[in-house]
Scaffold this motif. Structure first.
Motif, short mmCIF file in Angstrom:
data_model
loop_
_atom_site.label_atom_id
_atom_site.label_comp_id
_atom_site.label_asym_id
_atom_site.label_seq_id
_atom_site.Cartn_x
_atom_site.Cartn_y
_atom_site.Cartn_z
N ARG A 6 37.77 45.71 33.75
CA ARG A 6 37.51 44.91 34.46
C ARG A 6 36.43 45.56 35.86
O ARG A 6 35.71 44.01 36.35
CB ARG A 6 38.82 44.17 35.27
CG ARG A 6 39.78 43.65 34.19
CD ARG A 6 40.48 43.18 35.33
NE ARG A 6 40.35 42.14 36.34
CZ ARG A 6 40.84 41.12 37.47
NH1 ARG A 6 41.95 41.36 37.46
NH2 ARG A 6 40.54 40.87 38.37
N HIS A 7 36.23 46.50 35.88
CA HIS A 7 35.54 46.91 36.65
C HIS A 7 33.62 47.51 36.33
O HIS A 7 33.10 46.72 37.21
CB HIS A 7 35.53 48.33 37.62
CG HIS A 7 35.17 48.81 38.16
ND1 HIS A 7 34.90 48.84 39.53
CD2 HIS A 7 33.58 50.01 37.58
CE1 HIS A 7 33.47 49.34 40.03
NE2 HIS A 7 33.19 50.39 38.73
N TYR A 8 33.70 47.13 35.39
CA TYR A 8 32.29 46.84 34.06
C TYR A 8 31.82 45.19 34.17
O TYR A 8 31.19 45.31 33.64
CB TYR A 8 32.82 48.34 33.21
CG TYR A 8 32.31 49.26 33.84
CD1 TYR A 8 31.55 49.71 34.25
CD2 TYR A 8 33.63 50.07 33.24
CE1 TYR A 8 31.22 50.82 35.14
CE2 TYR A 8 33.30 51.87 33.94
CZ TYR A 8 32.59 52.24 34.61
OH TYR A 8 32.23 53.43 35.42
N GLY A 9 33.29 44.85 33.67
CA GLY A 9 32.85 43.45 34.27
C GLY A 9 32.84 42.58 32.33
O GLY A 9 32.85 41.78 32.15
N TRP A 10 33.97 43.69 32.13
CA TRP A 10 34.36 42.47 30.62
C TRP A 10 35.22 42.24 29.65
O TRP A 10 36.40 42.45 31.13
CB TRP A 10 34.74 44.46 29.54
CG TRP A 10 33.41 45.23 29.11
CD1 TRP A 10 31.88 44.82 29.14
CD2 TRP A 10 33.02 46.06 27.98
NE1 TRP A 10 31.12 46.55 28.65
CE2 TRP A 10 32.35 46.44 28.01
CE3 TRP A 10 34.66 46.46 27.30
CZ2 TRP A 10 31.87 47.57 27.19
CZ3 TRP A 10 34.10 47.88 26.17
CH2 TRP A 10 32.44 47.98 25.87
N PRO A 11 34.56 40.88 30.25
CA PRO A 11 36.21 39.79 30.08
C PRO A 11 37.22 40.63 28.76
O PRO A 11 37.07 41.50 28.01
CB PRO A 11 35.71 38.77 29.53
CG PRO A 11 34.17 38.89 29.58
CD PRO A 11 33.99 40.31 29.17
N PRO A 12 38.94 40.33 29.07
CA PRO A 12 39.62 40.65 29.03
C PRO A 12 39.56 40.39 26.86
O PRO A 12 39.03 41.63 25.76
CB PRO A 12 41.20 40.13 28.88
CG PRO A 12 40.58 39.97 30.67
CD PRO A 12 39.14 39.45 30.11
N HIS A 18 36.35 44.97 21.19
CA HIS A 18 35.60 46.31 20.82
C HIS A 18 36.81 47.44 19.94
O HIS A 18 36.53 48.47 19.55
CB HIS A 18 35.02 46.91 22.26
CG HIS A 18 33.92 46.30 22.44
ND1 HIS A 18 33.65 44.90 22.93
CD2 HIS A 18 32.38 46.79 22.48
CE1 HIS A 18 32.27 45.10 23.34
NE2 HIS A 18 31.32 45.72 22.77
N ILE A 19 38.15 46.99 21.48
CA ILE A 19 38.55 48.08 20.56
C ILE A 19 39.39 47.75 19.10
O ILE A 19 39.64 48.65 18.18
CB ILE A 19 39.80 48.01 21.61
CG1 ILE A 19 39.97 48.09 22.66
CG2 ILE A 19 41.64 48.57 20.85
CD1 ILE A 19 41.24 48.02 23.84
N ALA A 20 39.56 46.81 18.80
CA ALA A 20 40.03 46.08 16.57
C ALA A 20 38.76 46.80 15.66
O ALA A 20 39.05 47.21 15.17
CB ALA A 20 39.82 44.22 16.80
N PHE A 21 36.85 46.95 16.43
CA PHE A 21 36.35 46.78 15.94
C PHE A 21 36.03 48.97 15.21
O PHE A 21 36.18 48.92 14.62
CB PHE A 21 34.80 46.43 16.19
CG PHE A 21 33.81 46.82 15.55
CD1 PHE A 21 33.36 46.33 14.53
CD2 PHE A 21 33.06 47.30 16.14
CE1 PHE A 21 32.53 46.38 13.75
CE2 PHE A 21 31.81 48.68 15.15
CZ PHE A 21 31.60 47.79 14.38
#
Length: 52
Positions: A6-12, A18-21
């Motif tokens: 959240r701090h870096y501005g990535w939506p959940p 990205h994690i799934a990839f």
């Protein structure tokens, strides 16, 4: 970890993507290593096509 994202501005949803990839790439790498250990790409291809 979520607070960092959240701090870096990535939506959940983007973070989950990205994690799934990353997990998919890891699984593909393990599958390739397993194919090498089981006797190479030819046998892996035969197993996948059902001609094993």
């Amino acid at each position: 970890m979520y607070s960092q994202l959240r701090h870096y501005g990535w939506p959940p949803l983007q973070a989950v993507g990205h994690i799934a990839f990353g997990i998919t790439l890891l699984a593909l790498g393990l599958a390739c290593a397993g194919a090498e250990l089981l006797g190479g790409w030819e046998q892996a291809g035969r197993l996948l096509t059902g001609r094993g």
